[in-house]
Enzyme design. Structure first.
Site, PDB file in Angstrom:
ATOM      1  N   THR A  18       0.841  -1.192   0.000  1.00 42.00           N
ATOM      2  CA  THR A  18       0.000   0.000   0.000  1.00 42.00           C
ATOM      3  C   THR A  18       0.878   1.244   0.000  1.00 42.00           C
ATOM      4  OG1 THR A  18      -1.716  -1.227   1.155  1.00 42.00           O
ATOM      5  CG2 THR A  18      -1.885   1.162   1.222  1.00 42.00           C
ATOM      6  N   ARG A  49      -1.874  -8.659  11.090  1.00 46.53           N
ATOM      7  CA  ARG A  49      -2.289  -7.291  11.421  1.00 46.53           C
ATOM      8  C   ARG A  49      -1.472  -6.757  12.584  1.00 46.53           C
ATOM      9  NH1 ARG A  49      -3.146  -6.019   7.196  1.00 46.53           N
ATOM     10  NH2 ARG A  49      -2.455  -8.106   6.731  1.00 46.53           N
TER      11      ARG A  49
END
Ligand code: ATP
Ligand code: MG
Length: 767
Positions: free
Chosen positions: A48, A612
């Protein structure tokens, strides 16, 4: 042109060092702006970040102006973050980024400009799922289709599926239409589309489908977009579906400047039509594409990364990749077994409080659940302890429609005057008491200064309502009276269960084949079981109003609760992964419906969950869950077994177990359990298996054994080969039985009492 920033301004806004923070591969991906690029890399490797920097780089080097860039992400949140990150690099120029958004948002914008090409007006409305269902229902009725057998929601699901695959009615493969109402699927689909057109409306799936129709049948329009979109960027590419792929391919054909980033190991939307094959297709459709791999993970510590990598290695269907990190050390992934769901929420809340005492923030903590029903216990615990929390990507447990419906029934039982409750459920599930009748009734109540229930009692004695409505309303009132009479002598969980059954509420959900009906049923079960903790219905309802009263903590510093699916792309210092039990996670439904494929998707979801975490990942599983008031014993998830032993440890500081008094406490709880839950559970076999689950046992089982005064979770290879057909075995849930067949680690066992079941070898022991 004067209000548009000039390229020279953009160049000046460029901080000189935005490229210097990248590693060589990332930098290559950012700078390879011309031509197709695929960045295929594991979690936390900066995909990202690469995408955002690439966008900024294109702007900063004057290759394109903000409105000439198309960037699609999966959620609005991700789109917002992307804008923010770009703004940090290029400043105000980022404001012109008109085409940065989700697939749906961008497609809707494009459709507005060409609506007439698909027979719509630019003012078209996008209908939500409720309207969609209503529309389909009318259609089914008009066609005399038994809408009990072929529900509107079922058809809505099919339409969605077809649209995700890019099939307009005239392109629908024959076999697909055969699935519904005796081969009438295709015809109904065409009628539904026509109906939408007349209403100047479209559903979500139409946004992309209409785009595809427009772009593929109007070369001039397509050419215009080729001209406009100089560069196209896509995040989370592994979760794109066929329609999204076709759309991207059309738009990117012109200039071929398409950059997609993704990770096949994080593909978690197969159930919604996502195609990992899109990754393979990319190289075929865009020959000469540059494929860049990123291997350094910047997010997590070494133990977290190794645990996740070890787990995902069990999947066969993957492209495979290496990952490493310089963040050596750090804590091991903690795995804890607890007594039940309540103990689990207590544990998590305690640890969050400890985290806060250590001068950290609530918002650094995330709880990632497999299914929404798991949220209830945490939410209640947090309300009680005044820990601020936020549910991301969906309603809070008590705000869900099915939970509100259930509460409305209970409130109306409790108090006949509760008109809000009355209005909410008088026609839920549908009893044929339409909106006009309800309005008439409420008008009557207002005029007479009485409650809706009282007005209804009067109304059914008149001919004001159509005979069918009158019958339905009388039956409803009778039902309410009966439940009210029951309520004095019936335990309230049982009362709610009865109401849900007798009102037809659960039946309606069971019949409904829509994608969320099972989730709603699970939430209701969770609700029923949780009510047992309160002395009376009144006490329970008071508790609910308290929980509901909590201010929405949005924006504030608060713990983040969400499903694993909505955690995609995000990161948190401390991540809790509760409910790692067979059947919960991996989800039984997913395995039943899709077998090995389903299991692999579940495993990818587990991989997403662990990755995560930046500093700490904490997995837990409960030995027992209560379902409709009955205790069922749970087995730790096979994923627990699959974690590499070297990166995992069992925590003991919580006092729930461990060598000290905590262990004794846990033991005495088990004793209580054996006496409370009846003979079935108190059998020596059950005891043995429980102990084995928690204190070590035969190979292949996730073991928690004592070491250095602490419990340490170890995992060993599966016990495949240790059993032979014909052997007697014992299983915690199913009791004794004989093995009839062995396939890998799956045993088919004819149980003496439970019948023939397929079980995992590590969950049985020789009898
Ligand atoms: P996911 O697969 O979960 O979507 P991702 O590959 O998109 O992950 P990012 O979210 O872009 O990864 O990056 C993960 C974290 O690593 C972020 O905090 C990011 O800022 C950081 N990071 C990425 N690249 C670098 C770098 N070169 N130097 C320092 N930090 C980096
Ligand atoms: Mg990402």
């Amino acid at each position: 042109m004067s209000d548009q920033p000039r390229i020279s301004d953009l160049a000046r806004a460029q901080p000189p060092d935005y490229l210097s923070g990248l590693n060589p591969e990332q930098r290559e991906a950012v700078e390879a702006v011309e031509g197709p690029v695929l960045v295929l890399a594991g979690a936390g490797t900066g995909k990202t970040r690469v995408l955002t920097t690439r966008l900024a780089h294109i702007l900063a080097t004057g290759r394109a102006r903000p409105w000439e860039l198309l960037a699609v992400t999966f959620t609005n949140k991700a789109a917002r973050e992307m804008r923010e990150r770009i703004a940090a690099i290029v400043g105000p120029a980022s404001e012109g980024l008109r085409w940065v958004g989700t697939f749906h948002a961008v497609a809707a914008q494009i459709l507005r400009r060409h609506a007439e090409l698909v027979g719509l007006k630019p003012s078209y409305t996008i209908i939500d799922v409720d309207d969609q269902e209503r529309l389909i229902k009318q259609l089914l009725e008009a066609e005399n289709i038994d809408s009990k057998r072929w529900t509107a929601r079922h058809f809505a699901g099919l339409v969605d599926h077809w649209k995700n695959r890019g099939w307009a009615p005239d392109k629908l493969p024959k076999a697909e239409g055969a699935h519904f109402a005796n081969n009438r699927g295709q015809k109904l689909y065409a009628m539904y589309q026509e109906r939408l057109r007349v209403l100047n409306a479209c559903d979500f799936g139409d946004l992309l489908l209409h785009n595809i129709t427009i772009l593929s049948s109007h070369p001039d329009v397509l050419a215009d977009y080729h001209q406009r979109f100089r560069y196209i960027l896509v995040d989370e590419y592994q979760d794109s579906n066929v329609a999204q792929y076709l759309w991207l391919r059309l738009l990117a054909q012109g200039r071929q400047n398409l950059c997609c980033v993704g990770d096949d190991d994080q593909s978690i939307y197969g159930w919604r039509g996502a195609e990992v094959d899109n990754i393979l297709r990319f190289e075929r459709d865009f020959p000469g594409a540059k494929v860049i791999r990123l291997e350094r993970n910047y997010r997590s510590t070494a133990h977290i990364l190794a645990a996740a990598s070890g787990l995902i290695a069990a999947n066969r269907d993957r492209l495979g990749k290496t990952l490493w990190t310089e963040a050596e050390g750090g804590a091991k992934v903690k795995v804890r077994g607890v007594w039940d769901g309540e103990a689990e929420s207590r544990l998590v809340a305690d640890e969050i409080e400890r985290w806060i005492k250590g001068k950290r923030r609530y918002r650094e903590c995330a709880i990632l659940v497999r299914a929404s029903f798991q949220m209830r216990a945490f939410e209640e615990r947090f309300v009680m302890l005044q820990i601020p929390y936020q549910v991301i990507g969906g309603p809070r447990f008590f705000e869900r429609a099915e939970i509100r419906d259930a509460h409305a029934y209970l409130r109306l039982v409790q108090s006949e005057d509760d008109d809000l409750a009355f209005e909410r459920i008088v026609n839920v599930p549908k009893r044929g008491i339409g909106e006009t009748s309800v309005q008439k009734l409420l008008g009557l109540a207002r005029a007479g200064g009485v409650s809706a229930s009282v007005a209804a009692r009067e109304l059914v004695l008149t001919d004001e309502l159509a005979p069918r409505t009158r019958t339905a309303l009388s039956a409803f009132l009778r039902d309410m009276d009966r439940w009210r009479a029951m309520s004095a002598a019936t335990p309230h969980p049982r009362l709610l269960e009865t109401i849900l059954e007798e009102s037809g509420y659960t039946d309606a959900l069971r019949l409904d084949k829509g994608p969320t009906s099972q989730t709603r049923l699970d939430n209701l079960k969770e609700l029923v079981q949780s009510m047992g903790a309160f002395d009376s219905l009144q006490a329970y309802l008071e508790h609910v109003s308290l929980v509901m009263d909590l201010d929405r903590a949005s924006g504030e510093d608060s713990v983040q609760i969400m499903t694993l699916h909505s955690a995609k792309g995000l990161e948190f210092p401390l991540v809790f992964l509760p409910g790692w039990e067979e059947g919960v996670f991996p989800s039984q439904r997913s395995m039943d419906e899709k077998g090995e494929k389903g299991l692999e998707e579940e495993r990818r979801l587990a991989y997403v969950g662990i990755t995560r975490a930046r500093e700490e990942a904490r997995i837990s599983f409960a030995a027992n869950r209560q379902v409709y008031g009955r205790w069922t014993s749970q087995l730790p998830s096979r994923f627990v077994d699959e974690l590499p032993a070297a990166n995992v440890e069992a925590a003991s500081e919580t006092g729930y177990y461990g060598g000290g008094p905590g262990m004794r406490e846990a033991n005495s709880r088990w004793d209580d359990a054996n006496s409370t839950f009846g003979a079935g559970y108190a059998s020596p076999g059950w005891r043995r298996a429980q102990e084995r689950n928690y204190r070590g046992g035969p190979a292949g089982v996730s073991q928690v054994i004592e070491g250095e005064g602490r419990l340490v979770a170890v995992s060993e290879p599966s016990a495949s080969g240790a059993f032979t057909p014909g052997e007697r075995v014992f299983h915690v849930k199913f009791g004794y039985g004989r093995i009839t067949q062995i396939e890998g680690n799956k045993l088919t066992v004819a149980f003496d009492k439970a019948g023939v079941k397929k079980v995992i070898d590590s969950f049985v022991e020789k009898a």
